[in-house]
Design a protein around this motif. Structure first.
Motif, short mmCIF file in Angstrom:
data_model
loop_
_atom_site.label_atom_id
_atom_site.label_comp_id
_atom_site.label_asym_id
_atom_site.label_seq_id
_atom_site.Cartn_x
_atom_site.Cartn_y
_atom_site.Cartn_z
N ASP A 1 0.40 6.61 -8.58
CA ASP A 1 -0.79 6.24 -9.35
C ASP A 1 -1.58 5.14 -8.64
OD1 ASP A 1 -0.11 8.07 -11.25
OD2 ASP A 1 0.68 6.62 -12.70
N ALA A 2 -0.85 4.20 -8.05
CA ALA A 2 -1.51 3.14 -7.29
C ALA A 2 -2.25 3.73 -6.10
CB ALA A 2 -0.48 2.10 -6.83
N SER B 1 7.77 2.29 2.35
CA SER B 1 6.70 2.51 1.39
C SER B 1 5.40 1.85 1.86
CB SER B 1 7.11 1.94 0.02
OG SER B 1 5.97 1.76 -0.80
N GLU B 2 5.52 0.64 2.39
CA GLU B 2 4.33 -0.04 2.91
C GLU B 2 3.70 0.77 4.05
OE1 GLU B 2 3.87 -2.42 0.39
OE2 GLU B 2 3.21 -3.76 1.97
N PRO C 1 7.06 -7.16 -0.22
CA PRO C 1 6.20 -6.36 -1.11
C PRO C 1 6.54 -6.61 -2.58
CG PRO C 1 7.06 -5.03 0.70
CD PRO C 1 7.82 -6.33 0.71
N HIS D 1 -5.85 -3.59 6.24
CA HIS D 1 -4.68 -3.24 5.44
C HIS D 1 -3.55 -4.21 5.76
CE1 HIS D 1 -2.23 -0.44 3.01
NE2 HIS D 1 -1.24 -0.93 3.74
N LEU D 2 -2.95 -4.75 4.71
CA LEU D 2 -1.86 -5.71 4.90
C LEU D 2 -0.53 -5.07 4.53
CD1 LEU D 2 -0.70 -8.61 5.26
CD2 LEU D 2 -1.33 -9.06 2.88
N ILE D 3 0.40 -5.12 5.45
CA ILE D 3 1.79 -4.78 5.12
C ILE D 3 2.50 -6.09 4.86
CG2 ILE D 3 3.98 -3.94 6.08
CD1 ILE D 3 2.59 -1.59 7.15
N MET D 4 2.98 -6.24 3.63
CA MET D 4 3.50 -7.54 3.21
C MET D 4 4.94 -7.76 3.64
SD MET D 4 1.92 -8.16 -0.54
CE MET D 4 0.19 -7.77 -0.87
N LEU E 1 -3.73 5.66 3.62
CA LEU E 1 -5.04 5.02 3.43
C LEU E 1 -5.86 4.92 4.72
CD1 LEU E 1 -4.01 2.21 0.90
CD2 LEU E 1 -5.14 4.39 0.42
N LEU F 1 -3.83 -0.79 -14.56
CA LEU F 1 -2.54 -0.26 -14.09
C LEU F 1 -1.38 -1.18 -14.50
CD1 LEU F 1 -3.44 0.94 -10.47
CD2 LEU F 1 -2.66 2.40 -12.34
N VAL G 1 6.36 0.79 -8.40
CA VAL G 1 6.11 0.24 -7.07
C VAL G 1 7.14 -0.84 -6.71
CG1 VAL G 1 4.47 -1.07 -5.67
CG2 VAL G 1 3.62 0.68 -7.25
N GLN H 1 1.94 3.88 2.78
CA GLN H 1 0.62 3.57 2.22
C GLN H 1 -0.41 3.40 3.32
OE1 GLN H 1 0.74 0.55 -0.99
NE2 GLN H 1 2.92 0.90 -1.00
N TYR I 1 -1.38 -7.60 -4.92
CA TYR I 1 -0.81 -6.44 -4.21
C TYR I 1 -1.70 -5.21 -4.39
CZ TYR I 1 2.56 -3.00 -2.54
OH TYR I 1 3.18 -2.00 -1.82
N LEU I 2 -2.07 -4.92 -5.64
CA LEU I 2 -2.88 -3.73 -5.90
C LEU I 2 -4.28 -3.87 -5.30
CD1 LEU I 2 -1.74 -2.96 -9.55
CD2 LEU I 2 -1.16 -1.68 -7.48
N ALA J 1 -6.22 3.83 -5.29
CA ALA J 1 -6.73 3.29 -4.03
C ALA J 1 -7.67 4.30 -3.34
CB ALA J 1 -5.58 2.92 -3.10
N SER K 1 -5.07 -5.55 -2.73
CA SER K 1 -4.99 -5.46 -1.28
C SER K 1 -4.92 -4.01 -0.80
CB SER K 1 -3.79 -6.26 -0.75
OG SER K 1 -2.59 -5.52 -0.94
N ARG K 2 -4.69 -3.08 -1.75
CA ARG K 2 -4.73 -1.64 -1.40
C ARG K 2 -6.14 -1.08 -1.59
NH1 ARG K 2 0.60 -1.95 0.62
NH2 ARG K 2 0.10 -4.14 0.57
N GLY K 3 -7.06 -1.94 -2.01
CA GLY K 3 -8.43 -1.48 -2.22
C GLY K 3 -8.70 -1.04 -3.64
N ILE K 4 -7.88 -1.49 -4.57
CA ILE K 4 -8.07 -1.13 -5.97
C ILE K 4 -8.89 -2.24 -6.64
CG2 ILE K 4 -6.87 -0.70 -8.16
CD1 ILE K 4 -4.49 0.35 -6.44
N LYS K 5 -9.94 -1.83 -7.36
CA LYS K 5 -10.81 -2.82 -8.01
C LYS K 5 -10.03 -3.63 -9.05
CE LYS K 5 -14.96 -0.01 -7.60
NZ LYS K 5 -15.90 0.87 -8.31
#
Lengths: 354, 243
Positions: free
Chosen positions: B99-100, B149-150, B89, B83-86, B157, A319, B137, B153, A305-306, B104, A308-312
């Protein structure tokens, strides 16, 4: 030193431990350097001049040795006294090849209140053994907060004992933070002796490299309407190990008691190993008990999940691990050396030793 | 102008071949709906495009403006613009949404100083309670809050191509309208290209597809304009499942 018989891993209480590696006789007697910080008037009020150790039940050889060789720090809070600022006790081990036996007695008399932080520190090259004992006694309606912080160096061994006894309507909050040590063991036992006594035990432990953390806990309910709540969360990385073994014991007279025990462990690499062994021993009905225990790697779905948001990946892992510890961090009291714990866990994830 | 080209994509999960031959070309600003019955391979398509572990590409290619997407790890697919909307989630205890999001933006070398303001603005647009960004999250979020929320984001982004996996599952009609409308707006505001993967056509009231593709048995069996969705609404997938 006369010849002593070291316990072995064949004894249940030492199962999974590294006791087999210990050559006790290779250590000469030594001392920790102990400093006490806090408001001067508070220290004057509560640090007692007592020099003799009040006898208590000893469970094994190391407690016996501590009783015989103890360097004692005694804290006595008088009836009705409230010490609002924490008192910080720091034990520093500065010499290799020694064994030291610090002992702390916290005697909180009726309706008193105190917070004690006990830190153990040593340099990374200090190959010594520390055998600390802490003896907490909370009299009727006393409120004791105790925080143990292990920041020992990567070569230092610890075999520690905490025994906390709570009388009627007392409240004991006992925290452990373990980041350091080579092999660091703590046997943390709570005994609720008075009706309505209440305890919380919360721990955060994180071992890396070849470290091993070993916790043995006991929640012993010996009076009605007592309540204990335990939350221990740990992580292991590299080839580190951890063991958690916990027992809830509800004695026959401890009706209407409540006991909760949760132990969760994250294994952050394939070579790391964690074990969790919860046990219940309930001798009466009419109680509320629960225990939960998990060991496993970071959840793939959370990582994905993280990412897929572009987080390494390494940031995602940080995290998730900090999130995992968040529940514990939120419960730790706001005392010195705890405030930056989140940051220190974060640094340790990147490779620091403690 | 960005183009995502999916060519003869084949994907297996474990020992099952789920996708056999999927080809689609999605340009900036276009909305492509991939529709199909349960088990057609819809979610597999979205997971494989984003590189989810457990999904093995056994054939074909995916390129984003010529870059081989399949050679990139997941996080680089995201920074490249996907970008994927799950559909479901994931809950991440202890990790605050803000923070996430901040992490990002860091990877994208974007300043996160304006993040709170941006979140505030975007949250208002889609009826998301911005207080939720200081919570873990997706933990204890309702179905609607998760999808809002998805969508939040996505709008923060600002990807080039969005993949919506069953955006319409598990949320109420109001939340669906807000989320679908926000994505539709993004097709104009930031020229977002969209791949909508869905069983039903109910989100097309806001998010208007330019192309509709029918996926059954791991293959695209028909592609046409938006009128195909209307037809499916009446006749269902039966006519296509034995093609």
């Amino acid at each position: 030193m006369s010849t002593v018989t070291i316990p072995t891993v064949d004894e249940e209480i030492w199962r999974y431990s590294r006791i087999g590696e210990l050559d006790l006789e290779s250590f000469r007697p030594g001392q920790v350097t102990t400093t006490i910080d806090g408001p001067a008037d508070s220290i004057k009020k509560v640090v007692s001049r007592a020099t003799s150790v009040v006898p208590r039940t000893s469970s094994d050889l190391f407690e016996d040795l501590n009783a015989k060789n103890a360097a004692l720090t005694a804290i006595c809070v008088a009836k009705g006294q409230t010490i609002s600022q924490p008192i910080i006790i720091t034990h520093s081990l500065n010499e290799s090849g020694v064994v030291a036996y610090p002992r702390l007695v916290i005697d909180a008399q009726e309706n008193s209140e105190i917070t004690i932080v006990e830190r153990f520190i040593s340099g990374d090259d200090i190959a010594s053994l520390v055998v600390p004992v802490v003896d907490v006694r909370a009299a009727q309606s006393a409120r004791v907060t105790y925080v143990a912080i292990n920041e020992l160096g990567a070569a230092t061994w610890q075999i520690g004992y905490q025994q906390a006894v709570g009388q009627r309507d007392s409240m004991m909050k006992l925290f452990s933070v373990a980041l350091g040590g080579d092999y660091a063991r703590v046997r943390a036992e709570v005994r609720l002796e008075g009706q309505g006594a209440n305890s919380q035990q919360v721990a955060l432990y994180f071992a890396g490299s070849t470290q091993m953390h070993d916790f043995r806990t006991l929640q012993d309910h010996a009076a009605p309407r007592t309540r204990s709540d335990l939350l221990f969360k740990g992580a292991v990385k590299d080839t580190a190990k951890s063991v958690y073994t916990g027992l809830i014991r509800i004695r026959e007279n401890a009706t209407k008691s409540e006991a909760f025990q949760t132990n969760r462990n994250l294994t952050l690499s394939n070579g790391a190993w964690a074990e969790s062994v919860p046990n219940l021993e309930i001798e009466t009905n009419d109680v509320k008990c629960s225990h939960a225990s998990t060991v496993g790697p970071i959840d793939d779905e959370q990582r994905f999940y993280l990412e897929s948001r572009g987080i390494k990946p390494e940031i995602a892992e940080r995290l998730v691990v900090l999130g995992f510890f968040g529940e514990v961090l939120d419960r730790l009291p706001a005392v010195p050396f705890i405030a930056d714990l989140r940051e220190r866990v974060s640094v340790k994830l990147l490779g620091a030793s403690k | 102008m960005t183009t995502l080209v999916i060519k003869n994509l084949a994907v297996s999960v474990g020992s099952s071949q789920i996708l056999n031959d999927v080809s689609l070309t999605i340009n900036s600003g276009e909305v492509h709906a991939v529709m199909g019955p349960n088990g057609a391979g819809k979610s597999t398509l979205s997971a494989a495009l984003m590189g989810k572990p457990g999904y093995t590409v056994t054939g074909g290619s995916v390129t984003l403006d010529g870059v081989d997407v399949l050679a990139l790890p997941t996080w680089q697919r995201a920074t490249a613009g996907l970008h994927l909307i799950m559909q479901y989630p994931t809950e991440i205890p202890g990790v605050m949404l803000q923070d996430a999001m901040s992490a990002a933006l860091d990877t994208r070398n974007q300043d996160s100083k304006q993040l709170n303001q941006l979140i505030e603005t975007e949250a208002k647009r889609i009826g998301f309670d911005s207080e939720l960004v200081t919570r873990s999250v997706n933990v204890d979020f309702s179905g609607g809050e998760k999808k809002r929320s998805e969508t939040l984001q996505l709008s923060v982004l600002q990807p080039k191509i969005a993949i919506l996996d069953e955006l319409d599952s598990g949320l109420d009609i109001d939340a669906l309208r807000d989320c679908a409308q926000r994505v539709e707006d993004a097709t104009r505001e930031i020229n977002l290209g969209v791949l909508v993967i869905t069983h039903y056509s109910r989100l097309f009231d806001q998010l208007k597809p330019d192309f509709v593709h029918i996926l059954t048995n791991g293959r695209i069996v028909k592609s046409a304009g938006p009128e195909l969705a209307d037809e499916l609404e009446v006749t269902g997938y039966a006519a296509y499942t034995n093609v």
